[in-house]
Design a protein around this motif. Structure first.
Motif, PDB file in Angstrom:
ATOM      1  N   GLY A 260       5.582   4.710  -0.295  1.00  0.00           N
ATOM      2  CA  GLY A 260       4.399   4.676  -1.147  1.00  0.00           C
ATOM      3  C   GLY A 260       4.107   3.313  -1.739  1.00  0.00           C
ATOM      4  N   ARG A 261       2.994   3.273  -2.480  1.00  0.00           N
ATOM      5  CA  ARG A 261       2.521   2.032  -3.090  1.00  0.00           C
ATOM      6  C   ARG A 261       1.682   2.373  -4.317  1.00  0.00           C
ATOM      7  NH1 ARG A 261      -2.838   1.950  -2.352  1.00  0.00           N
ATOM      8  NH2 ARG A 261      -3.763   2.877  -0.484  1.00  0.00           N
ATOM      9  N   PRO A 262       1.447   1.396  -5.207  1.00  0.00           N
ATOM     10  CA  PRO A 262       0.500   1.625  -6.298  1.00  0.00           C
ATOM     11  C   PRO A 262      -0.913   1.832  -5.748  1.00  0.00           C
ATOM     12  CG  PRO A 262       1.890  -0.280  -6.750  1.00  0.00           C
ATOM     13  CD  PRO A 262       2.121   0.093  -5.319  1.00  0.00           C
ATOM     14  N   ALA A 263      -1.768   2.451  -6.514  1.00  0.00           N
ATOM     15  CA  ALA A 263      -3.157   2.689  -6.097  1.00  0.00           C
ATOM     16  C   ALA A 263      -3.978   1.425  -6.349  1.00  0.00           C
ATOM     17  CB  ALA A 263      -3.733   3.878  -6.856  1.00  0.00           C
ATOM     18  N   TRP A 264      -3.651   0.368  -5.593  1.00  0.00           N
ATOM     19  CA  TRP A 264      -4.306  -0.923  -5.799  1.00  0.00           C
ATOM     20  C   TRP A 264      -5.827  -0.813  -5.706  1.00  0.00           C
ATOM     21  CZ3 TRP A 264      -0.843  -3.588  -7.978  1.00  0.00           C
ATOM     22  CH2 TRP A 264       0.460  -3.756  -7.478  1.00  0.00           C
ATOM     23  N   GLU A 265      -6.313   0.077  -4.848  1.00  0.00           N
ATOM     24  CA  GLU A 265      -7.762   0.184  -4.647  1.00  0.00           C
ATOM     25  C   GLU A 265      -8.486   0.676  -5.895  1.00  0.00           C
ATOM     26  OE1 GLU A 265      -6.023   4.137  -3.227  1.00  0.00           O
ATOM     27  OE2 GLU A 265      -5.451   2.017  -3.294  1.00  0.00           O
ATOM     28  N   LYS A 266      -7.787   1.278  -6.850  1.00  0.00           N
ATOM     29  CA  LYS A 266      -8.424   1.750  -8.080  1.00  0.00           C
ATOM     30  C   LYS A 266      -8.719   0.623  -9.055  1.00  0.00           C
ATOM     31  CE  LYS A 266      -6.531   6.467  -8.181  1.00  0.00           C
ATOM     32  NZ  LYS A 266      -5.764   7.442  -9.009  1.00  0.00           N
ATOM     33  N   VAL A 267      -8.130  -0.548  -8.808  1.00  0.00           N
ATOM     34  CA  VAL A 267      -8.267  -1.644  -9.779  1.00  0.00           C
ATOM     35  C   VAL A 267      -8.801  -2.911  -9.125  1.00  0.00           C
ATOM     36  CG1 VAL A 267      -6.631  -0.803 -11.485  1.00  0.00           C
ATOM     37  CG2 VAL A 267      -5.774  -2.074  -9.501  1.00  0.00           C
ATOM     38  N   GLY A 268      -9.568  -2.743  -8.034  1.00  0.00           N
ATOM     39  CA  GLY A 268     -10.285  -3.876  -7.482  1.00  0.00           C
ATOM     40  C   GLY A 268      -9.768  -4.459  -6.194  1.00  0.00           C
ATOM     41  N   ALA A 269      -8.563  -4.096  -5.755  1.00  0.00           N
ATOM     42  CA  ALA A 269      -8.076  -4.586  -4.468  1.00  0.00           C
ATOM     43  C   ALA A 269      -8.796  -3.837  -3.344  1.00  0.00           C
ATOM     44  CB  ALA A 269      -6.567  -4.387  -4.350  1.00  0.00           C
ATOM     45  N   GLU A 270      -8.943  -4.511  -2.212  1.00  0.00           N
ATOM     46  CA  GLU A 270      -9.590  -3.902  -1.051  1.00  0.00           C
ATOM     47  C   GLU A 270      -8.514  -3.542  -0.032  1.00  0.00           C
ATOM     48  OE1 GLU A 270     -13.434  -6.061   0.137  1.00  0.00           O
ATOM     49  OE2 GLU A 270     -12.441  -7.521  -1.166  1.00  0.00           O
ATOM     50  N   LEU A 271      -8.375  -2.265   0.291  1.00  0.00           N
ATOM     51  CA  LEU A 271      -7.443  -1.794   1.310  1.00  0.00           C
ATOM     52  C   LEU A 271      -8.227  -1.636   2.602  1.00  0.00           C
ATOM     53  CD1 LEU A 271      -4.376  -1.151   0.715  1.00  0.00           C
ATOM     54  CD2 LEU A 271      -5.829  -1.284  -1.312  1.00  0.00           C
ATOM     55  N   VAL A 272      -7.840  -2.398   3.636  1.00  0.00           N
ATOM     56  CA  VAL A 272      -8.632  -2.464   4.861  1.00  0.00           C
ATOM     57  C   VAL A 272      -7.730  -2.269   6.078  1.00  0.00           C
ATOM     58  CG1 VAL A 272     -10.336  -4.006   3.803  1.00  0.00           C
ATOM     59  CG2 VAL A 272      -8.380  -4.979   5.037  1.00  0.00           C
ATOM     60  N   ALA A 273      -8.381  -2.006   7.212  1.00  0.00           N
ATOM     61  CA  ALA A 273      -7.632  -1.871   8.464  1.00  0.00           C
ATOM     62  C   ALA A 273      -7.179  -3.226   8.986  1.00  0.00           C
ATOM     63  CB  ALA A 273      -8.486  -1.153   9.513  1.00  0.00           C
ATOM     64  N   SER A 274      -7.992  -4.265   8.759  1.00  0.00           N
ATOM     65  CA  SER A 274      -7.652  -5.618   9.212  1.00  0.00           C
ATOM     66  C   SER A 274      -8.084  -6.638   8.170  1.00  0.00           C
ATOM     67  CB  SER A 274      -8.330  -5.936  10.542  1.00  0.00           C
ATOM     68  OG  SER A 274      -8.103  -7.296  10.906  1.00  0.00           O
ATOM     69  N   VAL A 275      -7.177  -7.510   7.828  1.00  0.00           N
ATOM     70  CA  VAL A 275      -7.442  -8.560   6.848  1.00  0.00           C
ATOM     71  C   VAL A 275      -8.104  -9.776   7.494  1.00  0.00           C
ATOM     72  CG1 VAL A 275      -6.271 -10.161   5.239  1.00  0.00           C
ATOM     73  CG2 VAL A 275      -5.528  -7.795   5.394  1.00  0.00           C
TER      74      VAL A 275
END
Length: 471
Positions: A260-275
Motif C-alpha cells: 500500500g501507499r498514502p492516498a497522495w492523489e487526495k492532496v494534489g499529487a497526480e497518479l498516472v500510468a506513465s510519467v
C-alpha cells in the motif's frame, strides 16, 4: 527523537536523504493528508551520509517539526507549521535503527532523495565502479557489512527485511533522476549481481516495486535571515526553518507494492500510468532552462536566478532554447502537457525575486546536467536532421562558465561532485576547447566528437562571447 503520538499507524515511510527539498516536497504532501484527518501514515527520516548532521540535530531538537515559508511570484508569503516527520534518526554508519525499521512490516515504503551523481550510473544504466566509494561499498556489502552508498544501504535494508519476513515493499525516488524508478531498479540489481547475492536479487524481483516519479519545487538553501523572518511572523525560534516557492508538483507512476501507499492523489499529487511526458517537460523545459539561466546569469555578473531570469539577454536565450528546439521535440497529440504554458510558467517562477535561489546552488552539479538535461534534445533534433542552434547555446554558456572556474574568476566556490576536475581543466587548456568539450564522452555519450555538435557549439560560443559576456 520521536514525536509523541498515540494514533494507529497504517504504514510507515522510511526516508533516506532528509534534505531541504524532501522537507519542502514529500513531507508537505504527508502534512496535507494529516491536515485532512488521515493520520495513519508515519514518516521516519535520516541520512546515510554524515554531511547533514547539523540539520538532523536541529530537527530532532524540535521533534521533527519546522516552519516552511512559501512565496509566490507575486510576493505573497505564507508560513506553514509542518509536523509530519514523526521520527528523526541520527546518522549512524552501522544503519542499526533504520535496519530495524526496514524489517517491520508496517514500513511499506522506503523513499530517498539523492543527487544524480549519487546514483553512479553509466549511460547504459549499469553502475560506474570507477568511483572509489562505490567500489569500496561493493566489497563492504559483499562481506555482510552495512552499506554506505544508496545501493549498499538499500541492499543492507532489504536483506534484513527478507530475513525477517517483512514482506513486499516499494522503493520510491523523490528526486530529479530521469526514469528514476527504472534506473534505481537497474542500479540496485547490478549491485546485487556484482556482489554475487542471487538470493536478494531474486527476492527484489519478486517483492519490490520501483515507481517512476517527477518532482518539482524550487527550494533554495535557507538564507541566514530566514530565522528572523520566521520569528517575526510566527513568534517561533526555529533552527530548522525552510523556504521554498509556493508552486508544488508531484507526478507518480501508480506502481506500488501490495503493502500500500498514502492516498497522495487526495492532496494534489497526480497518479498516472506513465510519467514520461511530464518528466520530459520538466527535465528539458525547467531543469535545463534553470542551468541556462544560472550559467548565463553568472557570466552577466548576477548572483541569483531571478536576476538572470529578468535579464533580457539571458531570458531570450532561455526562451529561444525552449521554443525553437525543445517544444517541437515534445509536441504531439498524446502529450498531456501544455508546453508553451509550461515554458511561460517556468520563466515566471524563475523570476521570483523573493526566492533568492543562487546560481551557485543550481550550477553545483553542472557536468551531470549536460547528459541528463541537454543531450536528449540535441539527440532528438539531430536524429530529425533539424537545427540545434538554440540548444547549443547551453553548452557554450557552460564552456565559458568552465573557463572562469579554471581561471579562478567565478564569484563563488564551484563544487561539482559529478565532475572530474582534471578532465575539466584539460578541456579548457586544450588547443581547441570547443573540440575538447564536444569530444567528452561523459558529457555527450554516442554523440561525442560529432561534427554537427561541434559546429553548432562553435557558432553558439561566438554568440555568447558577443552578446552575453559584458565588454
Amino acid at each position: 527523537m520521536t514525536a509523541s503520538t498515540s494514533r494507529p499507524i497504517i504504514g510507515r515511510i522510511l526516508h533516506l536523504g532528509l534534505s531541504n527539498f524532501h522537507r519542502a516536497h514529500q513531507v508537505v504532501y504527508l502534512q496535507r493528508l494529516k491536515d485532512q484527518g488521515e493520520t495513519g501514515w508515519q514518516l521516519a527520516g535520516t541520512n546515510i551520509r554524515p554531511d547533514a548532521n547539523p540539520l538532523l540535530e536541529a530537527l530532532a531538537a524540535q521533534d521533527g517539526n519546522f516552519t516552511l515559508e512559501t512565496i509566490d511570484p507575486h510576493g505573497k508569503v505564507e508560513y506553514h507549521w509542518i509536523t509530519a516527520i514523526d521520527q528523526v534518526i541520527p546518522y549512524d554508519a552501522s544503519l542499526k535503527t533504520i535496519t530495524e525499521l526496514a524489517t517491520d512490516p508496517i514500513t511499506r515504503i522506503i523513499s530517498f532523495t539523492v543527487t544524480e551523481a549519487g546514483y553512479y550510473l553509466l549511460e547504459n544504466g549499469d553502475l560506474d565502479t570507477s568511483f572509489p566509494d562505490l567500489k569500496a561499498d561493493l566489497e563492504r556489502v559483499k562481506k555482510g557489512e552495512p552499506g554506505q552508498t544508496l545501493y549498499g544501504a538499500l541492499i543492507t535494508l532489504l536483506r534484513a527485511r527478507k530475513q525477517a519476513g517483512g514482506g513486499p515493499i516499494t522503493l520510491q525516488n523523490c528526486d530529479n533522476l530521469r526514469h528514476n524508478g527504472d534506473r534505481v531498479r537497474g542500479g540496485l540489481r547490478d549491485f546485487a549481481q556484482k556482489i554475487g547475492d542471487t538470493d536478494i536479487l531474486t527476492w527484489i524481483d519478486a517483492n519490490v516495486r520501483f515507481p517512476n516519479a517527477m518532482v518539482d519545487r524550487i527550494t533554495p538553501r535557507p538564507p541566514a535571515e530566514l530565522k528572523a523572518r520566521v520569528k517575526a511572523a510566527t513568534g517561533r525560534d526555529d533552527n530548522a526553518a525552510l523556504g521554498s516557492e509556493s508552486y508544488l508538483q508531484w507526478v507518480i507512476e501508480d506502481n506500488f507494492a501490495a503493502a500500500g501507499r498514502p492516498a497522495w492523489e487526495k492532496v494534489g499529487a497526480e497518479l498516472v500510468a506513465s510519467v514520461d511526458p511530464y518528466e520530459e517537460a520538466k527535465i528539458r523545459l525547467l531543469n535545463a532552462t534553470h542551468s541556462c539561466i544560472a550559467w548565463g546569469g553568472t557570466l552577466r555578473g548576477h548572483a541569483y536566478i531571478h536576476e538572470g531570469a529578468r535579464d533580457a539577454v539571458v531570458r531570450k536565450l532561455a526562451y529561444d532554447y525552449a521554443t525553437d528546439d525543445v517544444i517541437p521535440c515534445l509536441s504531439g497529440p498524446e502529450n498531456p502537457v501544455d508546453l508553451p504554458a509550461y515554458r511561460d510558467m517556468v520563466l515566471e517562477r524563475f523570476g521570483n525575486d523573493a526566492i533568492r535561489d543562487t546560481n551557485q546552488r543550481v550550477t553545483a552539479d553542472s557536468f551531470s546536467k549536460i547528459p541528463g538535461f541537454i543531450l536528449p534534445t540535441i539527440r532528438d533534433r539531430l536524429a530529425r536532421n533539424e537545427s540545434i542552434d538554440s540548444v547549443a547555446v547551453l553548452p557554450a554558456l557552460f564552456l565559458e562558465f568552465l573557463k572562469r572556474w579554471h581561471a579562478e574568476k567565478l564569484p563563488f566556490q564551484y563544487h561539482d561532485q559529478s565532475m572530474d576536475p582534471k578532465a575539466a581543466h584539460a578541456i579548457v587548456q586544450a588547443e581547441d576547447p570547443v573540440k575538447a568539450l564536444c569530444a567528452d564522452r561523459v558529457l555527450w555519450q554516442e554523440l561525442a566528437g560529432d561534427a554537427r555538435l561541434e559546429a553548432a557549439v562553435r557558432k553558439a560560443l561566438a554568440r555568447v562571447q558577443k552578446d552575453v559576456i559584458p565588454s
